[in-house]
Design an enzyme around this catalytic site. Structure first.
Site, PDB file in Angstrom:
ATOM      1  N   LYS A   1       3.396  -4.702   7.893  1.00 28.35           N
ATOM      2  CA  LYS A   1       4.301  -3.643   8.351  1.00 28.35           C
ATOM      3  C   LYS A   1       4.266  -3.377   9.863  1.00 28.35           C
ATOM      4  O   LYS A   1       4.403  -2.242  10.298  1.00 28.35           O
ATOM      5  CB  LYS A   1       3.990  -2.326   7.613  1.00 28.35           C
ATOM      6  CG  LYS A   1       4.222  -2.372   6.121  1.00 28.35           C
ATOM      7  CD  LYS A   1       3.908  -1.041   5.467  1.00 28.35           C
ATOM      8  CE  LYS A   1       2.427  -0.793   5.420  1.00 28.35           C
ATOM      9  NZ  LYS A   1       2.051   0.371   4.598  1.00 28.35           N
TER      10      LYS A   1
ATOM     11  N   ASP B   1      -1.941   3.838  -0.662  1.00 32.74           N
ATOM     12  CA  ASP B   1      -0.901   4.862  -0.898  1.00 32.74           C
ATOM     13  C   ASP B   1      -0.283   4.772  -2.300  1.00 32.74           C
ATOM     14  O   ASP B   1       0.115   5.793  -2.868  1.00 32.74           O
ATOM     15  CB  ASP B   1       0.186   4.860   0.193  1.00 32.74           C
ATOM     16  CG  ASP B   1       0.855   3.511   0.393  1.00 32.74           C
ATOM     17  OD1 ASP B   1       0.406   2.522  -0.217  1.00 32.74           O
ATOM     18  OD2 ASP B   1       1.823   3.449   1.171  1.00 32.74           O
TER      19      ASP B   1
END
Ligand code: ADP
Ligand code: MG
Length: 453
Positions: free
Chosen positions: A162, A197
């Site tokens: 990312k 997450d």
């Protein structure tokens, strides 16, 4: 703006692009079959394409957990620092603050990033009057990158994703690095748990809905977690008589490029990304990449003189300039002259002039990329259901992320694809629930579970 119709050449060019993004039912089935196989490899041995990482979070949430904990969330658009109070009865309160992580920090030395995080925690504690307390504060650290965990609060970074690329972190224990920064700065905080997450999202939603079976992120990145019986996990050397949440790291699926329907537009984006040839599934689904894929397709039609009369702009020529959020705006643009689409193209991206035909073509490309993302995004859920023998049963999936929340018809398109693969009867038992910003709450719950042991 002229209201010319699409020419035959434009229609043909557009159809070719749109067709390249279509994923047939048969292809979806092939992907799901392959996915189940890859899950099995990941559970069998280390080093498989899908890492299938045991999270050390075992047991279910009851909603009756109580206490005050801190949580950190790194790995999305912002760093979030949270203070969570679990009240029991599925209720909680949360105070949180967002901090911007600069590009410089994202790609600089890891020590600078950790010191920055520690400074944010310090200022949060000062501002919220929590720093005077003598007692060590227990913290859940949501760190949303592939980490090979060795215990609830120990884990080695496998690789960055990312857009992060800090030096001195891969192969190191990321909890120890951050705890060192806390110690150097005399911040009385103990990292009780390191949390992905997806796992945080699962636990947070389960606090109110204990039947939750999966946690999924569809935001900047794309990943998922689910409950597995550890007796099915050959590579697991610990206690087998328990269930544990597995962080799938499924964005890495099919980096061998066997079944994913990659287009030239995907390949161009991949080649120019930080992590070339990695995270190919994530790159076809997640918010960070969809705009860029769309931009590549638009530029292809520009180069064929089929869009914008063959003219681009400096802005549109810049990598990553076409944000995924623009796609949402364009997709809901139902004005007769597509003026919102025109605004993005002409005012935001400085394309000299657009016809109605241009706008319609751009809208069709956005739709093709968005529909493909949603269809592919349903495959890993169908695969988990198959692997855990839950097809036909009630199945609740907690999903966090702006892509899922805001992209028009994303949920409907996922459901349609799932219905094609599993049948409508089985699909009707699946709930995709929006679990917004759950990772703070989830990390606090996991810190509590860890502190209890
Ligand atoms: P994160 O994943 O970083 O924690 P979000 O869940 O908010 O945070 O996801 C942010 C990503 O979602 C952005 O990278 C962007 O690509 C995408 N996004 C933001 N707004 C929208 C929108 N309105 N429509 C579609 N995608 C969006
Ligand atoms: Mg997030």
């Amino acid at each position: 703006m002229s209201t010319t119709k699409m020419t035959e050449a434009q229609t043909a060019g557009l159809n070719k692009v749109v067709d390249s993004f279509s994923v047939s039912t048969d292809r979806l089935k092939v992907i799901v079959d392959q996915f189940v196989e890859e899950m099995e490899k990941g559970l069998d041995h280390q080093g498989a394409t899908i890492a299938m990482i045991p999270s050390f979070v075992s047991g279910r949430c009851t909603g009756d957990e109580k206490g005050s904990f801190m949580a950190l969330d790194l790995g999305g658009t912002n760093l979030r620092v949270c203070h969570v109070t679990l009240l029991g009865g599925g209720e909680h309160t949360i105070r949180q603050q967002k901090y911007v992580v600069s590009e410089e920090l994202k790609t600089g030395p890891m020590r600078h990033l950790c010191d920055f995080i520690a400074d944010c925690v310090d200022s949060f504690l000062t501002e919220n009057g929590t720093s005077s307390s003598q007692e060590t504060i227990q913290l859940g650290y949501t760190f949303s990158f592939p980490v090979l965990q060795t215990s609830i609060n120990r884990g080695v970074l496998k690789q960055w994703t990312k857009g992060f690329n800090c030096s001195g972190a891969v192969g190191k224990d990321v909890t120890i690095l951050l705890q060192d920064s806390f110690r150097r700065k005399n911040i009385n905080v103990n990292i009780a748990a390191i949390v992905n997450d997806t796992v945080g999202t699962l636990m947070a939603y389960a606090y109110k809905h204990p039947e939750t079976a999966m946690g999924v992120i569809m935001g900047t990145g794309f990943n998922a977690s689910y409950y597995e019986q550890m007796g099915n996990v050959n590579k697991w050397t610990g206690e087998k008589e328990q269930e544990m949440v597995i962080n799938m790291e499924c964005g890495a699926f099919d980096c061998e490029r066997r079944v994913l329907p990659l287009t030239v537009y995907d390949n161009k984006m991949d080649r120019e990304s930080i992590n070339v040839h990695q995270q190919l599934y994530e790159k076809m689904v997640a918010g960070m990449y969809l705009g860029e894929i769309t931009r590549n397709a638009i530029l292809d039609l520009v180069d064929q003189q089929l869009l914008f009369n063959g003219h681009s702009s400096k802005e549109l020529n810049a990598m990553w300039s076409f944000e995924t959020a623009y796609m949402s705006t364009i997709e809901v643009d139902n004005t007769s002259d597509l003026c919102d689409t025109g605004h993005i193209l002409e005012s935001v991206l400085n394309v000299p002039a657009t016809t109605l035909a241009d706008r319609q073509m751009v809208k069709a490309i956005c739709n093709a990329v968005g529909v493909r993302a949603a269809r592919l995004a349903s495959c890993h859920i169908a695969a988990v259901m198959r692997k855990t023998k839950k097809v036909g049963e009630q199945f609740t999936v907690a999903i966090d992320g702006s892509l899922f929340e805001f992209y028009p018809n994303f949920e409907e398109n996922m459901a349609a694809a799932m219905s094609e693969v599993l049948g409508e009867q089985a699909r009707s038992k699946v709930c995709f629930d929006l679990a917004r910003d759950g990772s703070g709450l989830g990390a606090a719950i996991i810190a509590m579970m860890a502190a209890k042991h």
